[in-house]
Design a protein around this motif. Structure first.
Motif, short mmCIF file in Angstrom:
data_model
loop_
_atom_site.label_atom_id
_atom_site.label_comp_id
_atom_site.label_asym_id
_atom_site.label_seq_id
_atom_site.Cartn_x
_atom_site.Cartn_y
_atom_site.Cartn_z
N GLU A 123 0.84 -1.21 0.00
CA GLU A 123 0.00 0.00 0.00
C GLU A 123 0.87 1.25 0.00
O GLU A 123 0.60 2.22 -0.73
CB GLU A 123 -0.92 -0.02 1.24
CG GLU A 123 -1.82 1.19 1.35
CD GLU A 123 -2.60 1.21 2.66
OE1 GLU A 123 -3.21 2.26 2.96
OE2 GLU A 123 -2.57 0.20 3.41
N PHE A 124 1.91 1.24 0.81
CA PHE A 124 2.84 2.36 0.84
C PHE A 124 3.47 2.55 -0.54
O PHE A 124 3.61 3.68 -1.03
CB PHE A 124 3.93 2.10 1.89
CG PHE A 124 4.79 3.29 2.18
CD1 PHE A 124 4.52 4.12 3.26
CD2 PHE A 124 5.90 3.58 1.39
CE1 PHE A 124 5.33 5.23 3.53
CE2 PHE A 124 6.71 4.67 1.65
CZ PHE A 124 6.42 5.49 2.73
N GLY A 125 3.86 1.45 -1.18
CA GLY A 125 4.47 1.53 -2.50
C GLY A 125 3.53 2.10 -3.55
O GLY A 125 3.96 2.89 -4.41
N ARG A 126 2.25 1.70 -3.50
CA ARG A 126 1.30 2.23 -4.48
C ARG A 126 1.13 3.73 -4.34
O ARG A 126 0.97 4.45 -5.33
CB ARG A 126 -0.05 1.52 -4.31
CG ARG A 126 -0.06 0.08 -4.77
CD ARG A 126 -1.47 -0.48 -4.82
NE ARG A 126 -2.10 -0.57 -3.51
CZ ARG A 126 -2.05 -1.64 -2.72
NH1 ARG A 126 -1.37 -2.71 -3.11
NH2 ARG A 126 -2.66 -1.66 -1.56
N LEU A 127 1.18 4.23 -3.12
CA LEU A 127 0.94 5.65 -2.88
C LEU A 127 2.20 6.49 -3.06
O LEU A 127 2.16 7.57 -3.66
CB LEU A 127 0.38 5.84 -1.46
CG LEU A 127 -0.05 7.26 -1.07
CD1 LEU A 127 -1.15 7.77 -2.00
CD2 LEU A 127 -0.54 7.29 0.38
N PHE A 128 3.33 6.00 -2.56
CA PHE A 128 4.55 6.81 -2.53
C PHE A 128 5.59 6.39 -3.56
O PHE A 128 6.61 7.07 -3.73
CB PHE A 128 5.18 6.77 -1.13
CG PHE A 128 4.29 7.32 -0.06
CD1 PHE A 128 4.20 8.69 0.16
CD2 PHE A 128 3.55 6.48 0.75
CE1 PHE A 128 3.39 9.20 1.16
CE2 PHE A 128 2.73 6.99 1.76
CZ PHE A 128 2.65 8.35 1.95
N GLY A 129 5.37 5.25 -4.23
CA GLY A 129 6.32 4.81 -5.25
C GLY A 129 7.54 4.11 -4.72
O GLY A 129 8.50 3.88 -5.47
N ARG A 130 7.54 3.75 -3.44
CA ARG A 130 8.67 3.05 -2.83
C ARG A 130 8.13 1.95 -1.92
O ARG A 130 7.23 2.20 -1.13
CB ARG A 130 9.55 3.99 -1.99
CG ARG A 130 10.23 5.09 -2.77
CD ARG A 130 11.02 6.00 -1.84
NE ARG A 130 10.18 6.65 -0.84
CZ ARG A 130 9.50 7.77 -1.05
NH1 ARG A 130 9.54 8.36 -2.22
NH2 ARG A 130 8.77 8.30 -0.08
N SER A 131 8.71 0.76 -2.04
CA SER A 131 8.38 -0.31 -1.09
C SER A 131 9.65 -1.10 -0.83
O SER A 131 10.59 -1.05 -1.62
CB SER A 131 7.26 -1.21 -1.64
OG SER A 131 7.67 -1.83 -2.84
N TYR A 132 9.67 -1.82 0.26
CA TYR A 132 10.91 -2.42 0.73
C TYR A 132 10.82 -3.91 1.00
O TYR A 132 11.82 -4.61 0.92
CB TYR A 132 11.37 -1.71 2.02
CG TYR A 132 11.63 -0.23 1.83
CD1 TYR A 132 12.88 0.23 1.43
CD2 TYR A 132 10.62 0.71 2.04
CE1 TYR A 132 13.13 1.58 1.26
CE2 TYR A 132 10.86 2.07 1.87
CZ TYR A 132 12.11 2.50 1.48
OH TYR A 132 12.35 3.84 1.29
N GLY A 133 9.64 -4.39 1.37
CA GLY A 133 9.54 -5.77 1.80
C GLY A 133 10.05 -5.95 3.23
O GLY A 133 10.68 -5.05 3.79
N LEU A 134 9.78 -7.10 3.80
CA LEU A 134 10.29 -7.41 5.13
C LEU A 134 11.76 -7.80 5.05
O LEU A 134 12.53 -7.56 5.98
CB LEU A 134 9.47 -8.53 5.77
CG LEU A 134 7.96 -8.35 5.79
CD1 LEU A 134 7.31 -9.48 6.56
CD2 LEU A 134 7.58 -7.00 6.36
N VAL A 135 12.12 -8.42 3.95
CA VAL A 135 13.52 -8.74 3.64
C VAL A 135 13.75 -8.33 2.19
O VAL A 135 12.82 -8.23 1.40
CB VAL A 135 13.83 -10.24 3.85
CG1 VAL A 135 13.59 -10.65 5.29
CG2 VAL A 135 13.02 -11.11 2.89
N GLU A 136 15.01 -8.09 1.85
CA GLU A 136 15.35 -7.69 0.48
C GLU A 136 16.42 -8.63 -0.07
O GLU A 136 17.59 -8.51 0.26
CB GLU A 136 15.86 -6.25 0.45
CG GLU A 136 16.26 -5.78 -0.96
CD GLU A 136 17.01 -4.46 -0.93
OE1 GLU A 136 17.95 -4.31 -1.74
OE2 GLU A 136 16.68 -3.60 -0.10
#
Length: 386
Positions: free
Chosen positions: A237-250
């Motif tokens: 949801e954060f990624g859809r709104l702000f264009g950045r997402s991270y996941g719990l692990v990368e």
């Protein structure tokens, strides 16, 4: 809006955007600049919050507990011995299910006296019932702080956002600062179901000495389980709104990797550059960055490491008598996995007391890991020569 911000300023700006009603502060290096800037915001009207200066970190968290119980969104920050001084009330805050958000600027515990970075302070609080996030960049600090408020209020648990002292808190980079209306659409006003209210009196934090006490503790675990389920969707949801997402692990360059570095915080950024360099030289190495420590995303980590032969864990901490905390957690998460898909966990301890974890040091870790065909009897300490 693009701004050049330190990690500490990124925390302050994120808090301003989240509109807390109460902030409590007691200064301690290296977090002092966070609450100094928030104090200035409250003084000049940029932030409509009650700013409380109290006599100790114990009083800070006590006031956060009370203000949150009264229905306010609240925030504070601390480091090291200040966090340790809060320890008693950290248990109370989690036990009472108050969604307090705290920024902890990681700093070594003494003695010897040291104001530089390691993660003994926050990891010593891992059993208090607080969610814990670890960040790599100022942008990630800002975004994680905003997301932490929403997740904390959704599952009724406090959240601790950790950033490396000096390496992140006092270095500056370009940060995308979101508009207030965007944050407001993501993070609605805090409206708890239960709060202190003279018009609707209730019983809060009373004595419970019969078998119901275990039920209350089981609800904290259930809330942690809920957080682990909801955090990925909140991140999307954060990624859809702000264009950045991270996941719990990368996962990074793990496809075909024989050895994976496992890292968190700013060390992950340095490890990424090492992986890029060694990959260009034909070495099959990768990286798994862990962002969420409590609740621990064991299943996601296990899936990410499937097919990897060795996992070299870079712990900037030590649970004395046991070894690195992240390495221990990783072993637990992998215990029930089939042997053919379970990597060899190789524990390394680096960077305590602000020791710089350089690309050369990380390369040495990978060289040592490549020589090992079984786990060492104890964690391997790197760079600790007197």
């Amino acid at each position: 809006m693009k701004k050049v911000l330190t990690g500490s300023q990124a925390v302050s700006q994120a808090v301003r955007l989240c509109r807390p009603r109460v902030i409590a502060a007691y200064p301690i290096t290296p977090q002092t600049s966070i609450v100094e800037e928030l104090a200035a915001m409250c003084q000049d009207g940029r932030l409509a919050a009650r700013f409380m200066t109290v006599e100790s970190e114990h009083s800070v968290m006590s006031s956060m507990y009370g203000a949150s119980a009264a229905g306010s969104r609240v925030f504070t920050a601390t480091s090291s011995h200040g966090l340790a001084y809060m320890h008693e009330v950290l248990h109370w805050t989690a036990g009472a299910r108050q969604p307090v958000v705290l920024a902890n600027v990681n700093r070594a515990m003494g003695p010897p006296w040291n104001i530089l970075c390691d993660h003994q302070d926050s990891l010593a609080q891992r059993d208090t019932g607080w969610m814990q996030f670890y960040t790599e960049s100022a942008q990630e600090v800002l975004d994680t702080t905003i997301a932490a408020f929403k997740l904390a209020e959704r599952v009724s648990l406090p959240g601790m956002v950790n950033l490396d002292g000096f390496f992140l808190s006092h270095t500056a980079e370009v940060v995308d600062l979101p508009e207030q209306d965007m944050v407001d659409s993501f993070l609605p006003p805090f409206e708890p179901e239960y709060k202190l209210d003279p018009d609707h009196p209730g019983h809060f934090g009373g004595v419970c000495m019969d078998p119901r006490a275990i039920w209350f503790r089981s609800r904290i675990q259930a809330a942690m389980d809920q957080a682990l389920e909801e955090a990925p969707e909140l991140d999307r949801e954060f990624g859809r709104l702000f264009g950045r997402s991270y996941g719990l692990v990368e996962p990074y360059a793990l496809e075909g990797a024989e050895i994976a570095l496992v890292a968190y915080g700013t060390v992950a950024g340095t490890a990424r550059t090492v992986v890029d360099r060694l990959r260009s030289q034909g070495r099959s190495v990768g990286l798994l960055k862990i962002r969420l420590f409590r609740p621990f995303p064991g299943q996601e980590i296990a899936r990410a490491l499937e097919g990897v032969k060795k996992a070299a864990v870079l712990d900037r901490n030590c649970s004395f008598g046991q070894g690195g905390v992240f390495a221990s957690e990783l072993k637990t998460a992998l215990y029930d996995r089939p042997a053919e898909s379970r990597p060899l966990v190789l524990p390394f301890i680096v960077g305590l007391g602000g020791q710089d974890v350089t690309p050369e040091l990380i390369t040495q870790v990978l060289d040592r890991a490549g020589e090992m065909d079984r786990p060492p009897a104890a964690a391997v300490w790197m760079g600790g020569e007197s």
